[in-house]
Scaffold this active site. Structure first.
Site, PDB file in Angstrom:
ATOM      1  CG  HIS A  53      -2.065  -1.007   1.057  1.00  0.00           C
ATOM      2  ND1 HIS A  53      -2.894  -1.374   2.096  1.00  0.00           N
ATOM      3  CD2 HIS A  53      -2.490  -1.725  -0.011  1.00  0.00           C
ATOM      4  CE1 HIS A  53      -3.760  -2.281   1.675  1.00  0.00           C
ATOM      5  NE2 HIS A  53      -3.534  -2.521   0.404  1.00  0.00           N
ATOM      6  CD  GLU A  65     -11.202  -8.317  16.896  1.00  0.00           C
ATOM      7  OE1 GLU A  65     -11.735  -8.167  17.992  1.00  0.00           O
ATOM      8  OE2 GLU A  65     -11.290  -7.504  15.966  1.00  0.00           O
ATOM      9  CB  SER A  93      -9.564  -6.364   9.953  1.00  0.00           C
ATOM     10  OG  SER A  93      -9.454  -5.605   8.765  1.00  0.00           O
TER      11      SER A  93
HETATM   12  P1  OAD Z   1      -7.535  -2.985  10.366  1.00  0.00           P
HETATM   13  O1  OAD Z   1      -7.654  -1.786  11.253  1.00  0.00           O
HETATM   14  O2  OAD Z   1      -8.636  -3.258   9.420  1.00  0.00           O
HETATM   15  O3  OAD Z   1      -7.329  -4.283  11.259  1.00  0.00           O
HETATM   16  C1  OAD Z   1      -6.376  -4.335  12.292  1.00  0.00           C
HETATM   17  C2  OAD Z   1      -6.425  -5.728  12.908  1.00  0.00           C
HETATM   18  O4  OAD Z   1      -5.393  -5.792  13.881  1.00  0.00           O
HETATM   19  C3  OAD Z   1      -7.749  -6.051  13.636  1.00  0.00           C
HETATM   20  O5  OAD Z   1      -8.196  -7.347  13.259  1.00  0.00           O
HETATM   21  C4  OAD Z   1      -7.378  -6.020  15.120  1.00  0.00           C
HETATM   22  O6  OAD Z   1      -8.085  -6.962  15.893  1.00  0.00           O
HETATM   23  C5  OAD Z   1      -5.896  -6.379  15.060  1.00  0.00           C
HETATM   24  N1  OAD Z   1      -5.110  -5.828  16.179  1.00  0.00           N
HETATM   25  C6  OAD Z   1      -5.269  -4.660  16.840  1.00  0.00           C
HETATM   26  N2  OAD Z   1      -4.339  -4.503  17.786  1.00  0.00           N
HETATM   27  C7  OAD Z   1      -3.554  -5.608  17.730  1.00  0.00           C
HETATM   28  C8  OAD Z   1      -2.400  -6.049  18.464  1.00  0.00           C
HETATM   29  N3  OAD Z   1      -1.865  -5.320  19.450  1.00  0.00           N
HETATM   30  N4  OAD Z   1      -1.863  -7.246  18.136  1.00  0.00           N
HETATM   31  C9  OAD Z   1      -2.401  -8.009  17.140  1.00  0.00           C
HETATM   32  N5  OAD Z   1      -3.477  -7.641  16.424  1.00  0.00           N
HETATM   33  C10 OAD Z   1      -4.049  -6.455  16.711  1.00  0.00           C
HETATM   34  O7  OAD Z   1      -6.122  -2.825   9.600  1.00  0.00           O
HETATM   35  P2  OAD Z   1      -5.615  -3.592   8.307  1.00  0.00           P
HETATM   36  O8  OAD Z   1      -6.156  -4.967   8.224  1.00  0.00           O
HETATM   37  O9  OAD Z   1      -4.154  -3.411   8.246  1.00  0.00           O
HETATM   38  O10 OAD Z   1      -5.467   0.563   3.444  1.00  0.00           O
HETATM   39  O11 OAD Z   1      -6.269  -2.715   7.172  1.00  0.00           O
HETATM   40  C11 OAD Z   1      -5.984  -2.997   5.824  1.00  0.00           C
HETATM   41  C12 OAD Z   1      -5.995  -1.744   5.005  1.00  0.00           C
HETATM   42  O12 OAD Z   1      -7.207  -1.034   5.233  1.00  0.00           O
HETATM   43  C13 OAD Z   1      -4.934  -0.729   5.365  1.00  0.00           C
HETATM   44  O13 OAD Z   1      -3.682  -0.997   4.751  1.00  0.00           O
HETATM   45  C14 OAD Z   1      -5.503   0.552   4.881  1.00  0.00           C
HETATM   46  C15 OAD Z   1      -6.895   0.376   5.432  1.00  0.00           C
HETATM   47  O14 OAD Z   1      -7.887   1.112   4.858  1.00  0.00           O
HETATM   48  C16 OAD Z   1      -5.427   1.731   2.772  1.00  0.00           C
HETATM   49  O15 OAD Z   1      -5.413   2.825   3.323  1.00  0.00           O
HETATM   50  C17 OAD Z   1      -5.406   1.572   1.289  1.00  0.00           C
END
Ligand code: OAD
Length: 230
Positions: A106, A200, A174
């Site tokens: 990204h 989770e 997520s």
């Molecule tokens: P999300 O915010 O969608 O998901 C974050 C995940 O990390 C969730 O499932 C949480 O449960 C988990 N999480 C939170 N704290 C944690 C910890 N301390 N240890 C382990 N897990 C934890 O973020 P992404 O999946 O990265 O894209 O989102 C994907 C994309 O959506 C990003 O790259 C961004 C966003 O919109 C763009 O901006 C194009």
């Protein structure tokens, strides 16, 4: 040939103080994604989009890699040709922890690009709509991040790595954003053992053989120790 492909998301950087997107208090609960993370939003209000990424760049510069980033760098150091990190994160914490084989699908907060000539260069601390491209001098500069509706970087290379991986891990994501949300299913179809390390179960959890829940700073060092002992 890559044997271990590791997909990371915002959750791996959460304990470094960088916000995730979709958790309670996540960035997309405070900002309108359409306004700050799409090409249309940037055309409508470039100053707003620059402010959003300027703030995130400042947070990133102040953050430090945590035990999860450091453990992945340790894994790569122990088996340099075998490990590939594919990150959705635009922060630079994997590199600062010492990982070298990193694909930022990204894009990168710390890089700027010109959408007129595609030149890229290190982003200044603050970007403004009037900034000029150092190569072509046009005011067509933007953060070198991939917005919704744009094609992520390195997809060919990632696809090839998913074909040869014997282990696939997803950490702190997520499973809601494609194409990354489909990587576990693709790796599994190609024979990889798939492990999810997340606070989770994610939306893609059914695609994994092993789902471990907890904070990345605890799960990841433990998983790396297991791999290195096996
Ligand atoms: P999300 O915010 O969608 O998901 C974050 C995940 O990390 C969730 O499932 C949480 O449960 C988990 N999480 C939170 N704290 C944690 C910890 N301390 N240890 C382990 N897990 C934890 O973020 P992404 O999946 O990265 O894209 O989102 C994907 C994309 O959506 C990003 O790259 C961004 C966003 O919109 C763009 O901006 C194009």
């Amino acid at each position: 040939m890559t044997r271990i492909v590791i997909l990371t998301g915002a959750g791996i950087s959460a304990e470094s103080g960088l916000g995730t997107f979709r958790d309670k208090d996540g960035l997309w609960t405070k900002y309108d994604l359409e306004e700050v993370a799409t090409p249309q939003g940037f055309r409508r209000n470039p100053a707003l989009v620059h402010d959003f990424y300027n703030a995130r760049r400042a947070n990133c510069a102040a953050a430090r890699p945590n035990a999860a980033h450091v453990a992945l760098a340790r894994l790569e150091a122990a088996m340099p040709d075998d490990v590939l990190i594919v990150t959705q994160n635009v922060d630079d914490l994997h590199r600062r922890a010492g990982s070298r084989n990193v694909l930022q699908m990204h894009g990168a907060l710390m890089r700027a690009t010109c959408h007129a000539c595609r030149h890229t260069w290190p982003a200044p601390e603050r970007m403004e709509p009037g900034d000029r491209c150092p190569a072509c001098n046009k005011t067509a500069t933007r953060p070198d991040v991939v917005w919704f509706g744009e094609v992520p970087y390195h997809l060919d290379e990632i696809g090839k790595a998913l074909e040869t991986a014997s282990i696939f891990a997803a950490i702190g994501t997520s499973g809601q954003v494609w194409p990354a949300a489909g990587f576990a299913a693709a790796a599994r179809q190609n024979g990889a053992h798939c492990v999810e390390l997340n606070l989770e179960p994610s939306d893609a959890t059914a695609d994994f053989h092993d789902c471990r829940t907890g904070p990345a700073t605890e799960l990841v060092p433990h998983w790396v120790d297991e791999l290195l002992a096996s």
